[in-house]
Scaffold this motif. Structure first.
Motif, PDB file in Angstrom:
ATOM      1  N   THR A 129      -9.976   2.614  -1.673  1.00 50.30           N
ATOM      2  CA  THR A 129     -10.810   2.801  -2.857  1.00 50.30           C
ATOM      3  C   THR A 129     -10.617   4.205  -3.415  1.00 50.30           C
ATOM      4  OG1 THR A 129     -12.458   1.269  -1.956  1.00 50.30           O
ATOM      5  CG2 THR A 129     -13.160   2.716  -3.767  1.00 50.30           C
ATOM      6  N   ASP A 130     -10.152   4.274  -4.652  1.00 52.66           N
ATOM      7  CA  ASP A 130     -10.011   5.543  -5.376  1.00 52.66           C
ATOM      8  C   ASP A 130      -9.262   6.600  -4.559  1.00 52.66           C
ATOM      9  OD1 ASP A 130     -11.320   4.512  -7.573  1.00 52.66           O
ATOM     10  OD2 ASP A 130     -13.279   5.216  -6.924  1.00 52.66           O
ATOM     11  N   SER A 131      -8.142   6.191  -3.977  1.00 52.89           N
ATOM     12  CA  SER A 131      -7.321   7.158  -3.234  1.00 52.89           C
ATOM     13  C   SER A 131      -6.621   8.095  -4.211  1.00 52.89           C
ATOM     14  CB  SER A 131      -6.271   6.432  -2.404  1.00 52.89           C
ATOM     15  OG  SER A 131      -5.370   7.363  -1.833  1.00 52.89           O
ATOM     16  N   PRO A 132      -6.593   9.396  -3.921  1.00 52.09           N
ATOM     17  CA  PRO A 132      -5.817  10.315  -4.768  1.00 52.09           C
ATOM     18  C   PRO A 132      -4.318  10.111  -4.641  1.00 52.09           C
ATOM     19  CG  PRO A 132      -6.663  11.467  -2.853  1.00 52.09           C
ATOM     20  CD  PRO A 132      -7.297  10.098  -2.839  1.00 52.09           C
ATOM     21  N   ALA A 133      -3.906   9.271  -3.674  1.00 55.29           N
ATOM     22  CA  ALA A 133      -2.491   8.925  -3.481  1.00 55.29           C
ATOM     23  C   ALA A 133      -1.631  10.171  -3.270  1.00 55.29           C
ATOM     24  CB  ALA A 133      -1.970   8.107  -4.655  1.00 55.29           C
ATOM     25  N   LEU A 134      -2.106  11.044  -2.434  1.00 59.01           N
ATOM     26  CA  LEU A 134      -1.405  12.283  -2.105  1.00 59.01           C
ATOM     27  C   LEU A 134      -1.239  12.369  -0.588  1.00 59.01           C
ATOM     28  CD1 LEU A 134      -3.378  14.679  -4.479  1.00 59.01           C
ATOM     29  CD2 LEU A 134      -1.053  13.794  -4.826  1.00 59.01           C
ATOM     30  N   PRO A 135      -0.238  13.103  -0.132  1.00 61.62           N
ATOM     31  CA  PRO A 135       0.756  13.870  -0.892  1.00 61.62           C
ATOM     32  C   PRO A 135       1.885  12.975  -1.379  1.00 61.62           C
ATOM     33  CG  PRO A 135       1.208  14.079   1.435  1.00 61.62           C
ATOM     34  CD  PRO A 135      -0.049  13.249   1.332  1.00 61.62           C
ATOM     35  N   LYS A 136       2.702  13.511  -2.269  1.00 65.91           N
ATOM     36  CA  LYS A 136       3.872  12.803  -2.736  1.00 65.91           C
ATOM     37  C   LYS A 136       5.092  13.214  -1.907  1.00 65.91           C
ATOM     38  CE  LYS A 136       1.719  10.743  -6.084  1.00 65.91           C
ATOM     39  NZ  LYS A 136       1.236   9.372  -5.805  1.00 65.91           N
ATOM     40  N   PRO A 137       5.994  12.281  -1.651  1.00 69.61           N
ATOM     41  CA  PRO A 137       7.245  12.664  -0.991  1.00 69.61           C
ATOM     42  C   PRO A 137       8.101  13.535  -1.900  1.00 69.61           C
ATOM     43  CG  PRO A 137       7.293  10.356  -1.683  1.00 69.61           C
ATOM     44  CD  PRO A 137       5.907  10.846  -1.939  1.00 69.61           C
ATOM     45  N   VAL A 157       0.824  -1.208   0.000  1.00 71.52           N
ATOM     46  CA  VAL A 157       0.000   0.000   0.000  1.00 71.52           C
ATOM     47  C   VAL A 157       0.862   1.264   0.000  1.00 71.52           C
ATOM     48  CG1 VAL A 157      -1.647   1.358   1.352  1.00 71.52           C
ATOM     49  CG2 VAL A 157      -2.012  -1.100   1.049  1.00 71.52           C
ATOM     50  N   VAL A 158       1.825   1.332   0.906  1.00 73.36           N
ATOM     51  CA  VAL A 158       2.636   2.556   1.011  1.00 73.36           C
ATOM     52  C   VAL A 158       3.402   2.806  -0.280  1.00 73.36           C
ATOM     53  CG1 VAL A 158       4.563   3.641   2.211  1.00 73.36           C
ATOM     54  CG2 VAL A 158       2.811   2.441   3.526  1.00 73.36           C
ATOM     55  N   THR A 159       4.080   1.795  -0.790  1.00 73.51           N
ATOM     56  CA  THR A 159       4.847   2.004  -2.026  1.00 73.51           C
ATOM     57  C   THR A 159       3.925   2.215  -3.214  1.00 73.51           C
ATOM     58  OG1 THR A 159       5.055  -0.396  -2.391  1.00 73.51           O
ATOM     59  CG2 THR A 159       6.835   0.704  -1.176  1.00 73.51           C
ATOM     60  N   GLY A 160       2.746   1.581  -3.200  1.00 72.63           N
ATOM     61  CA  GLY A 160       1.786   1.783  -4.281  1.00 72.63           C
ATOM     62  C   GLY A 160       1.235   3.191  -4.320  1.00 72.63           C
ATOM     63  N   LEU A 161       0.957   3.754  -3.155  1.00 75.57           N
ATOM     64  CA  LEU A 161       0.483   5.135  -3.089  1.00 75.57           C
ATOM     65  C   LEU A 161       1.547   6.092  -3.615  1.00 75.57           C
ATOM     66  CD1 LEU A 161      -1.269   5.015   0.395  1.00 75.57           C
ATOM     67  CD2 LEU A 161      -2.403   5.536  -1.771  1.00 75.57           C
ATOM     68  N   TRP A 162       2.784   5.900  -3.192  1.00 75.73           N
ATOM     69  CA  TRP A 162       3.856   6.792  -3.648  1.00 75.73           C
ATOM     70  C   TRP A 162       4.086   6.679  -5.153  1.00 75.73           C
ATOM     71  CZ3 TRP A 162       7.761   5.188   0.725  1.00 75.73           C
ATOM     72  CH2 TRP A 162       7.381   5.806   1.928  1.00 75.73           C
ATOM     73  N   ALA A 163       3.913   5.475  -5.697  1.00 78.70           N
ATOM     74  CA  ALA A 163       4.223   5.242  -7.113  1.00 78.70           C
ATOM     75  C   ALA A 163       3.101   5.679  -8.052  1.00 78.70           C
ATOM     76  CB  ALA A 163       4.531   3.769  -7.342  1.00 78.70           C
ATOM     77  N   THR A 164       1.911   5.931  -7.528  1.00 82.39           N
ATOM     78  CA  THR A 164       0.776   6.307  -8.376  1.00 82.39           C
ATOM     79  C   THR A 164       1.006   7.686  -8.993  1.00 82.39           C
ATOM     80  OG1 THR A 164      -0.734   4.980  -7.044  1.00 82.39           O
ATOM     81  CG2 THR A 164      -1.707   6.710  -8.409  1.00 82.39           C
ATOM     82  N   GLU A 165       0.850   7.786 -10.296  1.00 81.42           N
ATOM     83  CA  GLU A 165       1.082   9.059 -10.976  1.00 81.42           C
ATOM     84  C   GLU A 165       0.069  10.109 -10.516  1.00 81.42           C
ATOM     85  OE1 GLU A 165       1.024   8.573 -15.174  1.00 81.42           O
ATOM     86  OE2 GLU A 165       2.529   6.970 -15.180  1.00 81.42           O
ATOM     87  N   ALA A 166       0.534  11.342 -10.468  1.00 84.65           N
ATOM     88  CA  ALA A 166      -0.349  12.451 -10.096  1.00 84.65           C
ATOM     89  C   ALA A 166      -1.538  12.504 -11.046  1.00 84.65           C
ATOM     90  CB  ALA A 166       0.416  13.770 -10.142  1.00 84.65           C
ATOM     91  N   GLY A 167      -2.704  12.668 -10.475  1.00 81.35           N
ATOM     92  CA  GLY A 167      -3.926  12.706 -11.266  1.00 81.35           C
ATOM     93  C   GLY A 167      -4.605  11.361 -11.427  1.00 81.35           C
ATOM     94  N   ARG A 168      -3.916  10.290 -11.034  1.00 79.80           N
ATOM     95  CA  ARG A 168      -4.512   8.954 -11.092  1.00 79.80           C
ATOM     96  C   ARG A 168      -4.935   8.520  -9.697  1.00 79.80           C
ATOM     97  NH1 ARG A 168      -4.008   6.180 -15.831  1.00 79.80           N
ATOM     98  NH2 ARG A 168      -2.643   7.105 -17.422  1.00 79.80           N
ATOM     99  N   LYS A 169      -5.718   7.479  -9.621  1.00 77.62           N
ATOM    100  CA  LYS A 169      -6.233   6.976  -8.356  1.00 77.62           C
ATOM    101  C   LYS A 169      -5.568   5.631  -8.036  1.00 77.62           C
ATOM    102  CE  LYS A 169      -9.215  10.325  -7.766  1.00 77.62           C
ATOM    103  NZ  LYS A 169     -10.668  10.094  -7.796  1.00 77.62           N
ATOM    104  N   PHE A 170      -5.501   5.335  -6.747  1.00 75.61           N
ATOM    105  CA  PHE A 170      -4.938   4.069  -6.273  1.00 75.61           C
ATOM    106  C   PHE A 170      -5.997   3.318  -5.489  1.00 75.61           C
ATOM    107  CE2 PHE A 170      -2.933   1.561  -2.870  1.00 75.61           C
ATOM    108  CZ  PHE A 170      -2.059   0.760  -3.597  1.00 75.61           C
ATOM    109  N   SER A 171      -6.183   2.055  -5.820  1.00 74.23           N
ATOM    110  CA  SER A 171      -7.086   1.182  -5.072  1.00 74.23           C
ATOM    111  C   SER A 171      -6.341  -0.093  -4.696  1.00 74.23           C
ATOM    112  CB  SER A 171      -8.323   0.838  -5.895  1.00 74.23           C
ATOM    113  OG  SER A 171      -9.096   1.995  -6.155  1.00 74.23           O
ATOM    114  N   TYR A 172      -6.755  -0.670  -3.591  1.00 68.73           N
ATOM    115  CA  TYR A 172      -6.110  -1.898  -3.113  1.00 68.73           C
ATOM    116  C   TYR A 172      -7.148  -2.720  -2.361  1.00 68.73           C
ATOM    117  CZ  TYR A 172      -2.763  -4.983  -0.779  1.00 68.73           C
ATOM    118  OH  TYR A 172      -2.075  -6.077  -0.331  1.00 68.73           O
TER     119      TYR A 172
END
Length: 307
Positions: A157-165, A134-149
């Motif tokens: 579900t549909d996390s904006p995966a923000l903020p980025k380091p 989850v942690v590495t997946g959130l960081w790796a998700t491109e800006a503007g895309r969503k992350f689900s696991y």
């Protein structure tokens, strides 16, 4: 050769004490300052004035240091939900200008969980694996895309995966002595593998398992940094070594057997034995956080001999 200072503040330290040793770490030329992630003291001490939170501490140090890397050895996966943890680490990385490294482990100290009402599940290792995903997946998700696991323990579900380091990805440290699952996790997620408190022989064997797992996963074994964490107790003479060992409640001969102890020459020789089996980075477990002269001795008489 990277030398890093590694502290155990749960044994008794205020933030000001931690700040002093972190600044000394930076001023003396060490590569990084790391701390444990524990909430309860161990080994017969009273732990006064009480624990400090690892990531709150690192946030403060991020603004009060300028050069050294900062991290945990290691964050307990039982303490924080992975989505929240990804936010915390990313924010501290931003606050530091991209100097954070992220060690994550399963969590093991049942008594501290009981003391502070933290659940202590039986399936800690599978939770650790999902947290890494989850942690590495959130960081790796491109800006503007969503992350689900959708895992057994965590669902996003549909996390904006923000903020980025600030870094593209803070280096991930996985460690431990497990012969099968730990090397596999390191091969999949880690930038560094750390063996804590292992003998030279144990270190050589575990590094070999990790290298094999990394190559089996399709990565060059050299992709990872291989590191050791060991207690440090150095003195200019036998009396000074004995005095420092007594403060720790340890026997000198036992420390020489299980750590980096003795004269600067003895410690350099012992580090060389670990380096010969692949260690290129050393976390020097510094238990007496008030003894800044100890750090100065290591910086002036040990570090220069390591090249």
């Amino acid at each position: 050769m990277d030398l890093r200072i590694f502290t155990e503040p749960q044994q008794g330290a205020t933030y000001d004490t931690i700040l002093r040793i972190a600044k000394a770490t930076e001023d003396l030329g060490f590569d990084a300052f790391f701390r444990s992630d524990h909430y309860l003291h161990m080994g017969g001490v009273d732990g006064l004035p009480g624990p400090t939170d690892a990531w709150i501490t690192l946030a403060g140090l991020a603004r009060e240091t300028r050069r050294i890397r900062l991290g945990t050895l290691v964050t307990a996966a039982t303490f924080r939900l992975p989505g929240v943890l990804a936010i915390q680490v990313a924010q501290v990385d931003q606050m530091s200008g991209g100097r954070v490294e992220f060690g994550l482990g399963a969590g093991w100290f049942a008594e501290e969980h009981a003391a502070y009402g933290i659940p202590f599940p039986d399936d800690k290792f599978s939770r650790l694996e999902e947290q890494l995903a989850v942690v590495t997946g959130l960081w790796a998700t491109e800006a503007g895309r969503k992350f689900s696991y959708d895992g057994a323990h965590y669902r996003l579900t549909d996390s904006p995966a923000l903020p980025k380091p600030a870094q593209a990805k803070p280096p991930v440290i996985v460690g431990g002595k497990g012969p099968k699952r730990t090397p596999r996790l390191a091969a999949r997620y880690a930038d560094e593998f750390n063996l804590p408190f292992g003998s030279v022989e144990e270190t050589e064997a575990q590094f070999g398992r990790v290298r094999a797992a990394v190559e089996e996963a399709g990565r060059p074994a050299s992709d990872l940094v291989y590191s050791s964490a060991l207690p440090i107790c150095v003195g200019r003479d036998d009396a000074e070594v004995a005095r420092r060992a007594a403060v720790l409640g340890r026997d000198v001969d036992e420390l020489k057997e299980n750590g980096l102890a003795g004269s600067p020459a003895e410690v350099v020789d012992k580090i060389g034995r670990y380096a010969a089996v692949g260690s290129t980075r050393f976390y020097l477990q510094t238990m007496d956080m008030a003894d800044l002269d100890h750090l100065e001795l290591v910086a002036s008489q040990v570090a220069p001999q390591l090249g």
